[in-house]
Design a protein around this motif. Structure first.
Motif, PDB file in Angstrom:
ATOM      1  N   CYS A  63       3.226   0.263  -9.088  1.00  0.00           N
ATOM      2  CA  CYS A  63       3.655  -0.351  -7.829  1.00  0.00           C
ATOM      3  C   CYS A  63       3.027   0.344  -6.623  1.00  0.00           C
ATOM      4  O   CYS A  63       2.926  -0.249  -5.541  1.00  0.00           O
ATOM      5  N   LEU A  64       2.613   1.589  -6.807  1.00  0.00           N
ATOM      6  CA  LEU A  64       1.990   2.328  -5.706  1.00  0.00           C
ATOM      7  C   LEU A  64       0.656   1.718  -5.295  1.00  0.00           C
ATOM      8  O   LEU A  64       0.202   1.912  -4.161  1.00  0.00           O
ATOM      9  N   LEU A  65       0.034   0.992  -6.191  1.00  0.00           N
ATOM     10  CA  LEU A  65      -1.256   0.379  -5.872  1.00  0.00           C
ATOM     11  C   LEU A  65      -1.125  -0.615  -4.722  1.00  0.00           C
ATOM     12  O   LEU A  65      -2.080  -0.829  -3.966  1.00  0.00           O
ATOM     13  N   ASP A  66       0.064  -1.208  -4.593  1.00  0.00           N
ATOM     14  CA  ASP A  66       0.295  -2.157  -3.499  1.00  0.00           C
ATOM     15  C   ASP A  66       0.399  -1.459  -2.145  1.00  0.00           C
ATOM     16  O   ASP A  66       0.316  -2.114  -1.101  1.00  0.00           O
ATOM     17  N   GLU A  67       0.606  -0.144  -2.165  1.00  0.00           N
ATOM     18  CA  GLU A  67       0.764   0.616  -0.921  1.00  0.00           C
ATOM     19  C   GLU A  67      -0.567   1.169  -0.397  1.00  0.00           C
ATOM     20  O   GLU A  67      -0.610   1.738   0.692  1.00  0.00           O
ATOM     21  N   ILE A  68      -1.623   0.995  -1.160  1.00  0.00           N
ATOM     22  CA  ILE A  68      -2.913   1.581  -0.782  1.00  0.00           C
ATOM     23  C   ILE A  68      -3.690   0.638   0.134  1.00  0.00           C
ATOM     24  O   ILE A  68      -3.840  -0.551  -0.165  1.00  0.00           O
ATOM     25  N   LEU A  76       2.227   8.256   0.344  1.00  0.00           N
ATOM     26  CA  LEU A  76       2.778   9.557  -0.040  1.00  0.00           C
ATOM     27  C   LEU A  76       4.301   9.505  -0.138  1.00  0.00           C
ATOM     28  O   LEU A  76       4.895  10.083  -1.055  1.00  0.00           O
ATOM     29  N   LYS A  77       4.920   8.798   0.792  1.00  0.00           N
ATOM     30  CA  LYS A  77       6.377   8.679   0.762  1.00  0.00           C
ATOM     31  C   LYS A  77       6.840   8.010  -0.526  1.00  0.00           C
ATOM     32  O   LYS A  77       7.762   8.484  -1.206  1.00  0.00           O
TER      33      LYS A  77
END
Length: 235
Positions: free
Chosen positions: A64-69, A30-31
């Motif tokens: 790039c958010l996919l790496d945070e999941i 979320l951040k």
């Protein structure tokens, strides 16, 4: 069509927030998502339709958010696929908007159209007004040509004038991520008067700081985007 694409892209950006909330572990996601949506809203307010190439890297950064999941459960896996599909759709709309934005009449097109109109008018005026038909052509052709050019110009302004087709479309995005709305000073006249009078609700380019100011400065350097237009930058 431009407005439809823009609204569709915007709604999918908003939907990413709801999907991110549904993951088992989502604090870091979320951040990062809020950061990238803020970047997107800032650059979207800065750019005109013909500057879609500047916006594209920011929308690609959503990948790039996919790496945070973190995939902890089957539900997370399902949400991951939905999240990924939404990002694909957002970037697809961005490419379409970029393509449509380049279709705007440029100086050379207007010059060619004006030259053609001038030739037609001169040829029409050279027709001898010896009978009613010739006289009618002489009287009708110039205003018809003028009307056609005026219609093309009006349609282009309606289609490509970003403030008219997407006025304050990023307001909800700024509100969702808890940031003050951002407007360029030269676009404030298009903002609703009740918002424009309440300076606590928004900032302009003179008040940008940190990451937001960097985006604005990068926007001013168009070569920066030409060099990175086909690259993905995770930050």
């Amino acid at each position: 069509m431009i407005r439809d694409y823009h609204i569709s892209r915007h709604s999918r950006c908003i939907s990413l927030i709801d999907i991110a909330h549904s993951f088992t572990s989502n604090d870091n996601l979320l951040k990062k998502l809020y950061e990238k949506l803020n970047d997107i809203a800032i650059i979207d307010e800065l750019c005109s339709w013909s500057e879609g190439y500047i916006e594209e890297p920011y929308y690609r950064n959503l990948y790039c958010l996919l790496d945070e999941i973190e995939i902890i459960s089957d539900k997370d896996l399902t949400n991951y696929r939905i999240f990924f599909d939404k990002i694909n759709e957002i970037n697809d709309f961005t490419r379409k908007l970029n393509s449509l934005g380049r279709d705007k009449f440029g100086f050379l097109r207007w010059l060619l159209l004006a030259s053609l109109a001038s030739v037609i008018i001169l040829l029409t005026m050279s027709v001898p007004a010896s009978n009613f038909i010739n006289l009618a052509l002489l009287m009708l052709f110039p205003p018809i040509i003028f009307l056609v050019i005026y219609t093309i110009n009006s349609y282009q302004n309606m289609t490509f004038h970003k403030e008219s087709t997407s006025m304050e479309i990023n307001e909800k995005l700024f509100d969702e991520i808890g940031k003050k709305r951002f407007y360029k000073k030269n676009r404030l006249r298009f903002v609703r008067i009740d918002i424009r009078k309440n300076k606590d609700l928004y900032i302009t380019e003179d008040e940008l700081t940190g990451r937001d100011k960097d985006i604005y400065l990068d926007y001013l350097d168009k070569d920066f985007y030409v060099n990175r237009s086909n690259k993905k930058h995770c930050n």
